[in-house]
Design a protein around this motif. Structure first.
Motif, PDB file in Angstrom:
ATOM      1  N   ALA A  43       0.907  -1.146   0.013  1.00  0.00           N
ATOM      2  CA  ALA A  43       0.025  -0.004  -0.155  1.00  0.00           C
ATOM      3  C   ALA A  43       0.914   1.273  -0.039  1.00  0.00           C
ATOM      4  CB  ALA A  43      -0.766   0.096   1.102  1.00  0.00           C
ATOM      5  N   GLN A  86     -10.554  -8.788   1.189  1.00  0.00           N
ATOM      6  CA  GLN A  86      -9.557  -8.555   0.128  1.00  0.00           C
ATOM      7  C   GLN A  86      -9.941  -7.102  -0.302  1.00  0.00           C
ATOM      8  OE1 GLN A  86      -6.457 -10.302  -0.514  1.00  0.00           O
ATOM      9  NE2 GLN A  86      -7.272 -11.486   1.374  1.00  0.00           N
ATOM     10  N   SER A 115      -7.646  -3.597   1.028  1.00  0.00           N
ATOM     11  CA  SER A 115      -7.168  -2.876   0.035  1.00  0.00           C
ATOM     12  C   SER A 115      -7.887  -1.326   0.054  1.00  0.00           C
ATOM     13  CB  SER A 115      -7.782  -3.364  -1.432  1.00  0.00           C
ATOM     14  OG  SER A 115      -6.903  -4.454  -1.569  1.00  0.00           O
ATOM     15  N   MET A 149      -5.576   1.781  -1.257  1.00  0.00           N
ATOM     16  CA  MET A 149      -5.229   1.738  -2.653  1.00  0.00           C
ATOM     17  C   MET A 149      -6.674   1.823  -3.621  1.00  0.00           C
ATOM     18  SD  MET A 149      -3.511  -1.939  -1.925  1.00  0.00           S
ATOM     19  CE  MET A 149      -3.119  -2.336  -3.617  1.00  0.00           C
ATOM     20  N   THR A 188      -6.386  -2.072  -6.830  1.00  0.00           N
ATOM     21  CA  THR A 188      -6.844  -3.202  -6.125  1.00  0.00           C
ATOM     22  C   THR A 188      -7.146  -4.354  -7.149  1.00  0.00           C
ATOM     23  OG1 THR A 188      -7.693  -1.612  -4.647  1.00  0.00           O
ATOM     24  CG2 THR A 188      -8.700  -4.249  -4.713  1.00  0.00           C
ATOM     25  N   ILE A 200      -3.950  -6.948  -6.309  1.00  0.00           N
ATOM     26  CA  ILE A 200      -4.734  -7.798  -5.324  1.00  0.00           C
ATOM     27  C   ILE A 200      -5.596  -8.842  -5.835  1.00  0.00           C
ATOM     28  CG2 ILE A 200      -5.817  -7.868  -3.146  1.00  0.00           C
ATOM     29  CD1 ILE A 200      -3.206  -6.363  -3.084  1.00  0.00           C
TER      30      ILE A 200
END
Ligand SMILES: Nc1ncnc2c1ncn2[C@@H]1O[C@H](COP(=O)(O)OP(=O)(O)OP(=O)(O)O)[C@@H](O)[C@H]1O
Ligand SMILES: Nc1ncnc2c1ncn2[C@@H]1O[C@H](COP(=O)(O)OP(=O)(O)OP(=O)(O)O)[C@@H](O)[C@H]1O
Ligand SMILES: [Mg+2]
Ligand SMILES: [Mg+2]
Lengths: 249, 219, 240, 219, 249
Positions: free
Chosen positions: A108, B121, B125, B130, B135, B139
């Motif tokens: 992040a 999830q 994120s 994000m 994302t 992710i």
């Protein structure tokens, strides 16, 4: 001064009114324990603070900025900036399974691109050390125990340098034996004066660490106050009944 | 069954296998991303787009690939007015048929992969600041591919075997040459040889995917 | 000679010829998987004469007219029988070879005449003129079952294995097989229908048809075609 | 495109569809139990049996159904000595090919179904005094079928579409008649009609399985 | 007289010795609580009693009959007859998901075919009433809460009329709020003098209901005795350390 003020927060799912006008404040350095029976709206309330749920009405201010005012949300850009002051730790950790522990911490901040990679890596190492997981940096989450996962999740939240940390039942998914290590990390954070809001069933932790306890039932705050007082001398029957059930089992 | 005979039969079959492999590579490389786009389209918030994508997937999965190949190769040129512009080279037509068909299957696989990804999830994120694109790319997609990998492997093996349909649109492939030799020489041997070649191709492919699965085990 | 002689000389036009590569002796694959046959040799000579390069494209015979109309092939040339129905969709050259559709059985079969096919299982190539010939004969109403195959070879192999009682097939084709495999097959006395082979060209492409016709005529004239016929049939069978 | 024309094209196609449906029913009814036996065999404690079952499954899944059909229909009669006794009726041969092929796929599906059943189910059955047979028939198989149902549904739809391969062994089916008409009449319409018939067949089949899934939801 | 005697029980997984020669007795009507850290071998020991694990050495007698003697098991037929004296309740319930609650109770007795169906049905109704789930008889397990599932599992075990009931962490998979209802059923059974062996992390239950507590660590029984004494005055450091950790969290 309050770092969080919530007033008249209302939230429904369809016809089901889950939060019926909640009001409370959190001061800087507070550790707030939110307790209450299942389905009382604790999670929904916590998630509303960080905009994981859209509320129907009410006002939420974070650090002087209004996230939502009388049910109207701030602009997208402001929203992001306001929620970035908070970090959140989930019951089921929600680590990214395809990234190593270290990558979980760093992804992040790297995406945000505010800092040099060097700086980010240094902080991730510091935080892993802090939660006692330096040697697991290169492991994938699947290899960790529940307690270790939750400590990684806390470190990951801390990477974004939040002023407030939200916890939704951080130890409920853990074997009883593993709750201790997570609670210890949270105690350390409290000692360092991190502002925290913790939805929890751990009455021990609430009593010992929290500076304020809020008891919710049926979408309302029934009572709140200094935890010692609330636990030993609850004012309302609903609180009493709940505490009896929780402490006996 | 002299060794020379086997060699003489094998040669055209191996040439046919090259066509098979070429078509396989082209089809897989294009239909996987196309399938993923279809997945996204079928989950689009715009009703029209999501309906169209779902309808497309439904039709492609509900009719035989053989029909689709014949349609593209022989049907399209018969359309009034536009037909004459739709005469594709037969190998191109075959590739197109396989891509259009397999994209629908991959889309379904990826849809399942996306569904299997926990809501947590997305939430993690989001609270980490994000944006949607980050994302998705950092992710969600990596996890989706990981989940989808065994199904993709399965589908790829099916694709190799489906190349046997190429003869219907007159692209000479492995099985056609085997059949030619069987009929000409009145021996069952070429069928065995063809089976071995197919088994080898599918085996190598399976091993490759096994390797990928182990490589991306995240443990 | 190779199947895809293709673009050897870039200035030469390539003419794509759709064939059934299992139609001996007109076009088929030899032991080296090369496409050979009477029509193949003739086509090579004719196309060369036209100053172009032939490219032989094996197709599924069932789709031949579709292939032609789509333009993926320029010619259908592989024992392609001229029929009235086909004339509606395809341009034909003048006939260059005569043929008949005949019924074939195993050599040891008791069937001897066409009407013995009554109640029998008959095979033929899908969408071939054998189908037309059989349908035109009354016996078609009395056979037990007609099974269509994607090529003649499959039908013959089914005849050998006993799933079929008879196969309707081009006389030219079965002649060739009977010289190759002696005592395997026999032909029933009557033939179904006489017919003639021509070359199919896409409707509207009269220019190609004309070029083709004159090249073909020239080769028949100068005896080249006759030589090719002798090579494959042992005699000059070309229609003059 | 007159209505009469559509009818005249449709008639043989519908007759072809009957063949499709008949073959589908025969194949599914036999290959599902056969597949389950294969699953059991592949988990057998006797090494030989389990190896043979797994090898069989591997070969059937690794080579094209089309090759298998050609092998059974045209290859077997060419075997030396025994060949002449292996001349099956072509529809029987086709059924056999589909059964042998699909049994392997169903075996894999059931294997997955068995693996998905928690060890605790066996343990609970054991401590309640049920013997192995009772546990298998009353506890394990019903759950396995429930888990396998969506995959079985998928595979059955594939089976319907695979009947398009019947043309290769000269069993006249739906698609063959469509192709004949297209080539004869130079129109794309029969392909559309064929697509609609296939879609109808696969739709009905899917609905039937959806019904089964809802019926056995255990909620 | 002892209803269960275990002597010199040894069990290894490969090189890992999980039980290192365990000895203990259980008297009729005892309620034995087995406690100890994770991985200490509690489950393995309990499962060995009912032949879910094969032991490597030692003797186990149930109600005077030898299930296994010096590592040699009884004949298949006897095995079955001996283990049928015990019932077992699992951490994850292991209900049969494709059968209704009532069918879950009745399937095993029906398979055993010792009794008329009428009798079986009557007992299943009684037992459902006993665990307070009469109205759920026709539901599938998926519809039940964790606590309800575990009560069904207990009722199902009781259908076979066991003399001894084994529990492996019967409340660990439950939300804290739902443990109470399961513990209540277990208390009722204790009151009715059912012999029970319970692996548990619920120290409250162990203290209140158990007549005997066994503390295991690292494949051995470290100490055992009357629960009150063991909890308040443990003799060994290992026990002390474990109790401290468990009670504080
Ligand atoms: N997405 C949703 N859709 C509909 N109803 C929901 C949704 N999320 C929560 N609810 C309902 O809102 C109410 C409050 O839920 P919430 O999760 O906030 O309770 P909680 O106090 O956190 O409970 P627990 O202690 O079980 O976590 C419950 O009745 C729940 O069923
Ligand atoms: N099937 C198995 N194969 C290999 N090792 C096993 C197996 N089952 C258990 N073990 C190991 O045996 C040891 C004891 O396990 P056991 O489950 O009996 O512990 P426990 O005391 O019940 O722990 P918990 O409180 O976590 O349930 C552990 O080290 C475990 O890893
Ligand atoms: Mg909650
Ligand atoms: Mg255990």
């Amino acid at each position: 001064m309050s770092i969080i003020t919530v007033s008249n927060l209302k939230k429904s799912y369809g016809d089901l009114e889950v939060l019926k006008g909640i009001n409370f404040n959190v001061d800087k350095n507070d550790v707030v324990a939110i307790i209450g029976p299942s389905g009382s709206g604790k999670s929904t309330m916590l998630r509303s603070l960080i905009h994981l749920e859209e509320i129907n009405d009410g006002t939420i201010s974070i650090d002087g900025q209004e996230l939502v005012k009388n049910g109207v949300y701030a602009k997208a850009h402001d929203l992001k900036q306001i929620t970035s002051k908070m970090g959140m730790v989930f019951q089921h950790f929600n680590l990214f399974p395809h990234l190593t522990v270290k990558e979980n911490l760093e992804i992040a901040p790297k995406m945000a691109k505010k800092e040099a990679i060097k700086v980010i890596q240094q902080r991730s190492e510091e935080l892993l050390h802090k939660v006692g997981l330096t040697s697991w940096a290169k492991s994938y989450p699947a290899k960790l125990s529940g307690g270790q996962k939750q400590r990684v999740a806390i470190a990951r939240a801390l990477m974004m340098d939040p002023e407030i940390l939200l916890f939704d039942e951080p130890t409920s998914a853990l074997d009883p034996e593993l709750t201790g290590e997570v609670l210890q990390v949270m105690k350390d954070l409290a000692q360092e004066k991190m502002t925290m809001i913790v939805v929890t069933h751990e009455m021990g932790f609430a009593k010992e660490v929290a500076t304020k306890a809020i008891f919710m039932d049926n979408g309302e705050i029934v009572e709140s106050g200094e935890p010692g007082a609330l636990f030993t001398n609850p004012q309302f029957d609903r609180t009493k009944a709940f505490l009896q059930r929780s402490l006996s089992s | 069954m002299s060794f020379d005979y086997i060699l003489s039969v094998l040669k055209p079959m191996l040439e046919g296998a090259q066509v098979t492999i070429l078509l396989f590579l082209i089809a897989i490389v294009i239909s996987i991303p196309f399938g993923f786009l279809l997945t996204l389209a079928s989950r689009s918030n715009i009703r029209m787009i999501s309906w169209m994508a779902q309808g497309y997937i439904y039709i492609m999965r509900g009719t035989p690939l053989l029909l689709q190949l014949l349609f593209i190769c022989f049907g399209l040129p018969m359309l009034p007015v536009v037909g004459e512009y739709l005469v594709l080279d037969r190998f191109v037509a075959a590739c197109l048929g396989f891509i259009l068909n397999y994209a629908a299957y991959f889309a379904e696989i990826f849809r399942g992969g996306l569904l299997s990804i926990d809501k947590g999830q997305y939430e993690a994120s989001q609270v980490l600041g994000m944006n949607r694109w980050q994302t998705l790319t950092r992710i969600i997609i990596p996890q989706m591919f990981r989940v989808a990998l065994p199904a993709v492997a399965n589908e790829s093996v099916t694709l190799v075997k489906d190349t046997a349909l190429l003869y219907a649109v007159a692209v000479p492939e492995l099985l056609h040459f085997a059949q030619t030799a069987v009929n000409r020489d009145f021996t069952i041997l070429p069928f065995f040889l063809a089976a071995i070649i197919y088994l080898l191709m599918t085996l190598i492919l399976s091993l490759f995917f096994k390797f990928l699965e182990r490589r991306f085990k995240f443990e | 000679s190779s199947t895809s002689a293709g673009e050897s000389e870039s200035d030469q036009k390539t003419i794509v010829i759709g064939i059934d590569d299992k139609f001996a002796p007109m076009g088929f694959r030899d032991e080296n998987n090369e496409i050979v046959g009477f029509d193949i040799d003739l086509a090579k000579a004719v196309i060369e004469k036209m100053g172009a390069t032939p490219k032989f494209q094996p197709i599924d015979w069932k789709t031949k007219e579709s292939e032609l109309s789509s333009g993926r092939i320029d010619l259908i040339w592989n024992g392609y029988t001229i029929t009235d129905e086909r004339k509606e969709k395809v341009l034909f050259t003048k006939p260059y070879l005569s043929n008949a559709q005949v019924a074939v059985t195993k050599a040891d079969s008791e069937l001897t005449e066409l009407h013995d096919l009554e109640g029998k299982v008959v095979g033929l190539q899908s969408l071939s003129s054998a189908a037309d010939a059989l349908n035109a004969n009354d016996i078609s109403k009395n056979v037990k079952e007609i099974t269509e195959f994607s090529d003649n070879v499959l039908a013959l192999s089914d005849l050998k294995s006993g799933r079929l009682d008879a196969v309707i097939i081009d006389e030219v084709v079965i002649d060739y097989y009977m010289t190759k495999e002696k005592d395997t097959f026999k032909i029933l006395d009557e033939s179904l229908a006489p017919e003639e082979y021509g070359i199919g060209v896409k409707k509207g492409n009269e220019q190609l048809l004309n070029e083709l016709q004159s090249a073909l005529d020239a080769l028949i004239e100068d005896g080249t075609a006759g030589e090719i016929s002798k090579k494959w049939f042992g005699e000059d069978r070309l229609l003059k």
